[in-house]
Structure formats: structure tokens, C-alpha cells
Design an enzyme around this catalytic site. Structure first.
Site, PDB file in Angstrom:
ATOM      1  CE1 TYR A  57      -0.306   0.604  -9.567  1.00  0.00           C
ATOM      2  CE2 TYR A  57       1.187   2.031  -8.872  1.00  0.00           C
ATOM      3  CZ  TYR A  57       0.546   0.953  -8.615  1.00  0.00           C
ATOM      4  OH  TYR A  57       0.995   0.173  -7.786  1.00  0.00           O
ATOM      5  CG  HIS A 125       2.329  -4.901  -9.772  1.00  0.00           C
ATOM      6  ND1 HIS A 125       1.834  -3.970 -10.550  1.00  0.00           N
ATOM      7  CD2 HIS A 125       1.590  -4.733  -8.333  1.00  0.00           C
ATOM      8  CE1 HIS A 125       1.203  -3.149  -9.588  1.00  0.00           C
ATOM      9  NE2 HIS A 125       0.758  -3.550  -8.632  1.00  0.00           N
ATOM     10  CB  SER A 204      -3.680   0.395   0.745  1.00  0.00           C
ATOM     11  OG  SER A 204      -3.937   0.415  -0.526  1.00  0.00           O
ATOM     12  N   PRO A 205      -1.769   2.137   3.662  1.00  0.00           N
ATOM     13  CG  PRO A 205      -0.386   3.781   4.121  1.00  0.00           C
ATOM     14  CD  PRO A 205      -0.863   3.105   3.158  1.00  0.00           C
ATOM     15  CG  LEU A 206      -3.729   6.594   5.264  1.00  0.00           C
ATOM     16  CD1 LEU A 206      -3.846   8.022   4.755  1.00  0.00           C
ATOM     17  CD2 LEU A 206      -3.833   6.638   6.784  1.00  0.00           C
ATOM     18  N   GLY A 207      -6.183   2.352   4.278  1.00  0.00           N
ATOM     19  CA  GLY A 207      -7.203   1.522   3.621  1.00  0.00           C
ATOM     20  C   GLY A 207      -7.979   2.005   2.619  1.00  0.00           C
ATOM     21  NE  ARG A 208      -7.323  -0.842  -2.163  1.00  0.00           N
ATOM     22  CZ  ARG A 208      -6.179  -0.884  -2.848  1.00  0.00           C
ATOM     23  NH1 ARG A 208      -5.623   0.065  -3.469  1.00  0.00           N
ATOM     24  NH2 ARG A 208      -5.586  -2.117  -2.787  1.00  0.00           N
ATOM     25  N   GLY A 209      -8.062   5.382   1.798  1.00  0.00           N
ATOM     26  CA  GLY A 209      -8.697   6.407   2.314  1.00  0.00           C
ATOM     27  C   GLY A 209      -9.923   6.183   3.312  1.00  0.00           C
ATOM     28  CG  PHE A 210     -13.052   2.831   4.995  1.00  0.00           C
ATOM     29  CD1 PHE A 210     -14.167   3.114   4.703  1.00  0.00           C
ATOM     30  CD2 PHE A 210     -12.945   2.172   6.294  1.00  0.00           C
ATOM     31  CE1 PHE A 210     -15.268   2.769   5.170  1.00  0.00           C
ATOM     32  CE2 PHE A 210     -14.135   1.998   6.879  1.00  0.00           C
ATOM     33  CZ  PHE A 210     -15.265   2.359   6.404  1.00  0.00           C
TER      34      PHE A 210
END
Length: 318
Positions: A57, A125, A204-210
Site C-alpha cells: 500500500y 497477501h 471491504s465489508p462496505l463493498g469498497r464504499g458502494f
């Protein structure tokens, strides 16, 4: 009310909502180091103790950011970082490396970047297809013997690979993408984690913000945003996948909470030991995410979500 769980095969207690730090150094458009450090400090003040980074990152910048932010606060934090994805001097991607000598070199660099003597949780990773998992985990286990790493984790592997790895050295965590629109780990992976005492960490539990409803078209993303390269974020896929957000919205309105809180509460409700690491750079989002602990999804809510959600997501994850 904060919920905790023990990291598999360890005595470490994790807040079940940690913080994914990737976007503080790359991938999701413009970022501000001072803002990120303020957010990291606030996270500790709010009781978050589990912070997730990787050497790739910002090709080292994210680890250095955490090292800087956590000076004098090392005892308050559990740091997870990862190796295997190689980057060049200008950030170019150079493939995967799972050779034991490379793992040692990557670990030394991560320790230096983070400014710590020991990494709490060290993940592979992604698996280098040229190196057997037994050899990779064998190399990782040497770092545990030497005290450079406390516990081992893997990311995005299948159930058979997880079993083979665990036979070489106890695996404490498996990190994979998991959310209302990415449900692949359900079934076999969850079962094996439970059987072997491995903590499942949902990224990504928020779907990358989606799933927060913040992205209604590609125009909502900065031109440098990495999500614009992903199949789920084509204009056609976004419009189709908004059906997920509509179901979340319905529950959020009924409970007078936010969509992010519903999406996180759903992940946490799948079993008592899941830990999740939503990423954010902003303090108000951090506070909002922790509010998911106060959202109770009843069996009726969960059944409604199950029956109303689209059965398939349009677009692959990568």
C-alpha cells in the site's frame, strides 16, 4: 458497546471493528497524511485496536504512516501487515513472491517501516503460484521462532490451502473480502475457520464504499480512483448493483440508522467471531462505523435481507 473477540490461537483481544488503512496512502483518490494521522489517533481513543496495512500500500508509505502515527502508542495497537505483492521503485506491480528468502527480506523492511520490533499478525497477501503453501508458511514460521512476528495469517486462499497451511504452523487469521455483495467465503471457508480456530477477517465489508450508497455513478469517483478499473464499477454494473443498496436503505430507514451501519451489522451478525476492517480516512466515518455495534438485526431482518438481495453481483471483484 464495543464487541471483542480473541484472535485465533492467541491471547490478543480484537475489537470486532478494526480499521483498514489502505486508502490512506493510495487507491481511492486524494489523501491527506495529517488527516489520516488524526483519524488513526481518534480510532485508538474510540477503542479500535486492530489496524490493517500491507507493504504494497503506497509501496511502503502506508506502513510508515502507521509507524509515525503509533509512536508512543504501540501498547494500544495490534498491527497486521502483509507481504507477497512486489512493487517497483515507481509503484509498478512486479508480481508475487513467496520464496522464504523474500519473505524474510519483506518482513525486515516492514519492521523498519513500522518502527516496531515485532509484527503482531503477518499475512501472506496472495499466494505465489510458483511456491507451495507449505514452503511459504515454513518461511513465515521461522520469523515467529525469531520473535519478529507473533502470529500468522493468510489472505484469499481456499479451504484446502488453509488446511495445508495450518498443518505446517497454526494460522491465526484468514482475511478475505466479505460483504452483502461478496459472499464467497460462506460455507466451506467459514466451516474450516471454525473447525481450526481461525479468526475470519472481512475486508471491504462496505463493498469498497458502494454499499453505503455514496457511489451512484462513475462520476462520483475521482479520475485517479482505482475502483474505476474494477468490473463492478462500470456504469452498467453500478446501475444494476444499486439493487443491493435499495434493500439496505429500507432496513436503515426502518431502524433510523445509516446504510453503512446496516451493512457492517450484517457482516458481524454472520457469526460471533468475525472481525471486520472497514477503511476510512475520516473521523466522522469512523464514528459512524462503530455505531454498527448498536444496530440489532432481528431474525426477521436477516430473513428479509436474504430473500430481497439480488442473487448475483454484476461484475467480478477484480
Amino acid at each position: 458497546m464495543i464487541q471483542t473477540t480473541t484472535l485465533g490461537h492467541s491471547t490478543l483481544y480484537l475489537n470486532r471493528i478494526g480499521l483498514g488503512c489502505m486508502g490512506m496512502s493510495e487507491f481511492y483518490g486524494a489523501f491527506n497524511e495529517e488527516e489520516s494521522i488524526n483519524t488513526l489517533h481518534k480510532a485508538i481513543d474510540l477503542g479500535i485496536n486492530f489496524f490493517d496495512t500491507a507493504d504494497m500500500y503506497g509501496w511502503g508509505a502506508n506502513e510508515r504512516l502507521l509507524g509515525n502515527a503509533f509512536k508512543g502508542r504501540r501498547d494500544n495497537v495490534i498491527i497486521a501487515t502483509k507481504f507477497a505483492v512486489m512493487r517497483g521503485p515507481n509503484g509498478e506491480f512486479l508480481g508475487l513472491n513467496g520464496k522464504p528468502e523474500y519473505i524474510r527480506q519483506a518482513c525486515e523492511q516492514s519492521l523498519q517501516n513500522l518502527g516496531v520490533d515485532t509484527i503482531d499478525l503477518y499475512y501472506m497477501h496472495r499466494q505465489d503460484p510458483k511456491v507451495e503453501i507449505e514452503e511459504i508458511v515454513g518461511g513465515m514460521s521461522e520469523l515467529v521462532k525469531e520473535g519478529k512476528v507473533k502470529y500468522l495469517g493468510l489472505s484469499e486462499v481456499n479451504a484446502e490451502t488453509l488446511r495445508r497451511a495450518h498443518a505446517v504452523h497454526p494460522i491465526s487469521a484468514l482475511q478475505s473480502e466479505y460483504s452483502l455483495w461478496s459472499r464467497e467465503p460462506e460455507g466451506e471457508i467459514f466451516d474450516v475457520c471454525k473447525e481450526l480456530g481461525i479468526t475470519f477477517v472481512a475486508y471491504s465489508p462496505l463493498g469498497r464504499g458502494f454499499l453505503t450508497g455514496a457511489i451512484k455513478s462513475r462520476a462520483d469517483l475521482e479520475t485517479s480512483d482505482w475502483r474505476l478499473t474494477l468490473p463492478r464499477f462500470t456504469e452498467e454494473a453500478i446501475q444494476e448493483n444499486l439493487k443491493f443498496v435499495e434493500v439496505i436503505e429500507q432496513i436503515a430507514q426502518e431502524k433510523q440508522v445509516t446504510k453503512a451501519q446496516v451493512a457492517l451489522a450484517w457482516v458481524l451478525s454472520q457469526n460471533d467471531e468475525i472481525v471486520t476492517i472497514p477503511g476510512t480516512r475520516k473521523i466522522h466515518r469512523l464514528e459512524e462505523n462503530l455505531g454498527a455495534f448498536n444496530v440489532e438485526l432481528t431474525p426477521a431482518d436477516l430473513a428479509m435481507i436474504q430473500s430481497s438481495m439480488p442473487t448475483e453481483t454484476v461484475g467480478t471483484r477484480y
